[in-house]
Design a protein around this motif. Sequence first.
Motif, PDB file in Angstrom:
ATOM      1  N   ALA A 117       1.139  -1.017  -0.223  1.00  0.00           N
ATOM      2  CA  ALA A 117       0.065  -0.013   0.005  1.00  0.00           C
ATOM      3  C   ALA A 117       1.338   1.313   0.483  1.00  0.00           C
ATOM      4  N   ASN A 118       0.851   2.409  -1.364  1.00  0.00           N
ATOM      5  CA  ASN A 118       1.494   3.903  -0.883  1.00  0.00           C
ATOM      6  C   ASN A 118       1.320   4.586   0.370  1.00  0.00           C
ATOM      7  N   TYR A 137      13.859  -1.115  -7.040  1.00  0.00           N
ATOM      8  CA  TYR A 137      13.600  -0.204  -6.761  1.00  0.00           C
ATOM      9  C   TYR A 137      12.096   0.254  -6.273  1.00  0.00           C
ATOM     10  N   ILE A 138      11.975   0.845  -6.169  1.00  0.00           N
ATOM     11  CA  ILE A 138      10.710   1.460  -5.973  1.00  0.00           C
ATOM     12  C   ILE A 138       9.642   2.472  -6.281  1.00  0.00           C
ATOM     13  N   ASP A 180      -0.768   1.957  -4.962  1.00  0.00           N
ATOM     14  CA  ASP A 180       0.902   0.959  -4.452  1.00  0.00           C
ATOM     15  C   ASP A 180       1.613   1.502  -4.946  1.00  0.00           C
ATOM     16  N   VAL A 181       3.018   0.594  -4.574  1.00  0.00           N
ATOM     17  CA  VAL A 181       4.067   0.905  -4.609  1.00  0.00           C
ATOM     18  C   VAL A 181       4.606  -0.967  -4.952  1.00  0.00           C
ATOM     19  N   ILE A 189       1.584  -5.207   2.896  1.00  0.00           N
ATOM     20  CA  ILE A 189       1.867  -5.796   1.499  1.00  0.00           C
ATOM     21  C   ILE A 189       0.103  -6.018   0.743  1.00  0.00           C
ATOM     22  N   LEU A 190       0.501  -6.192  -0.233  1.00  0.00           N
ATOM     23  CA  LEU A 190      -1.194  -6.069  -1.368  1.00  0.00           C
ATOM     24  C   LEU A 190      -1.196  -7.230  -2.083  1.00  0.00           C
ATOM     25  N   SER A 191       0.090  -7.662  -2.492  1.00  0.00           N
ATOM     26  CA  SER A 191       0.035  -9.068  -3.306  1.00  0.00           C
ATOM     27  C   SER A 191       1.921  -8.755  -3.325  1.00  0.00           C
ATOM     28  N   ARG A 192       2.003 -10.426  -4.238  1.00  0.00           N
ATOM     29  CA  ARG A 192       3.331 -10.352  -4.732  1.00  0.00           C
ATOM     30  C   ARG A 192       3.242 -10.946  -6.229  1.00  0.00           C
ATOM     31  N   GLY A 193       4.032 -11.472  -6.797  1.00  0.00           N
ATOM     32  CA  GLY A 193       4.245 -11.718  -8.254  1.00  0.00           C
ATOM     33  C   GLY A 193       5.919 -12.195  -8.969  1.00  0.00           C
ATOM     34  N   VAL A 194       5.955 -13.157  -9.265  1.00  0.00           N
ATOM     35  CA  VAL A 194       7.561 -13.858 -10.101  1.00  0.00           C
ATOM     36  C   VAL A 194       7.070 -13.425 -11.650  1.00  0.00           C
ATOM     37  N   GLY A 195       7.960 -12.468 -12.344  1.00  0.00           N
ATOM     38  CA  GLY A 195       7.463 -12.936 -13.617  1.00  0.00           C
ATOM     39  C   GLY A 195       9.148 -13.644 -14.450  1.00  0.00           C
TER      40      GLY A 195
END
Length: 319
Positions: free
Chosen positions: A199-200, A218-219, A225-226, A265-271
Amino acid sequence: MAGTDVDVEVVGAGVIGLTCALALARAGARVRVISDRAPDATTSAVAAAIWFPYEAAPAERVLAWSGATLRELVRLADDPATGVVLRGGVMCHRDPQPDLAWADEVPGHREATPDELPPDPAIGRATFCELPVVEMPTYLGWLLDQVRAAGAEVVLDRRVASLDELDAPRVVVATGLGARELPGDPEPYAIRGQIVRVANPGIDRWILDDDNPGGDTYIIPRGRDVVLGGTADRHAEDTTPDPATERSILARAIALEPRLRDAPILSRGVGLRPGRAAVRLEREIDHTNDRTIVHCYGHGGAGVTLSWGCAAEVAMLLT
């Protein structure tokens, strides 16, 4: 199977495929986009998506493509529907002689003032500038709408196993990491990127710290969100978020921006970014099937950053 009612078939519906399709349709081609995944299920959807030529080569072509894309994204930032906004921020320099070739493409960049530097004492300098930040779910949806509005057909539930399945006299291969299977290029490799979305807490500037000893950091604020990152793990293909990596990302980000300390924390991700020794953007003549193929993949961590420049070149090669 569809007939030859189109001029060009674009395989891939990530940011590269959609941008190529839009450039071609706007140039007057009858276009069909084919993908086994919707745009919001592609690697593009996970991207933190700030303009920056990252993990892509060769340098001279990358800078030209990225400059063209920067100009287009700046223009798109005037339209809130695109999800593109211009934000100020700092590129941190831990090296006393940083590579600033990218800055030549960015109007108005300047040396950051002392009060603009993050609190890490190892960061003695930074470059301040305004760059486009792209909220990818919104942007990919906008791109898809633009492609359709330009008259292109979009097929999002079809897997192309071989180029021989295609009917159009011209083909664009924009399959990202899938280029290992289609067209069968052994060179692409995964560059694993893990992010955390929080959350921002009121942050309105981005921070890039590529030389952080703990890893690429990086931010990227995007309104509510951030996006915090990250990693650049070459030849790693596990898409499960790693808790230890997440803790490292959070610690590095908080050191640069203490207001993130208590951000939920709102969510997570992997790409899995599509790495390659050099972006493949070239025309091939398929004499057996009497057609022209343009390959456009291997953009590393710079798919958004190179998208409009590469799409313009693809359109030039095919129209």
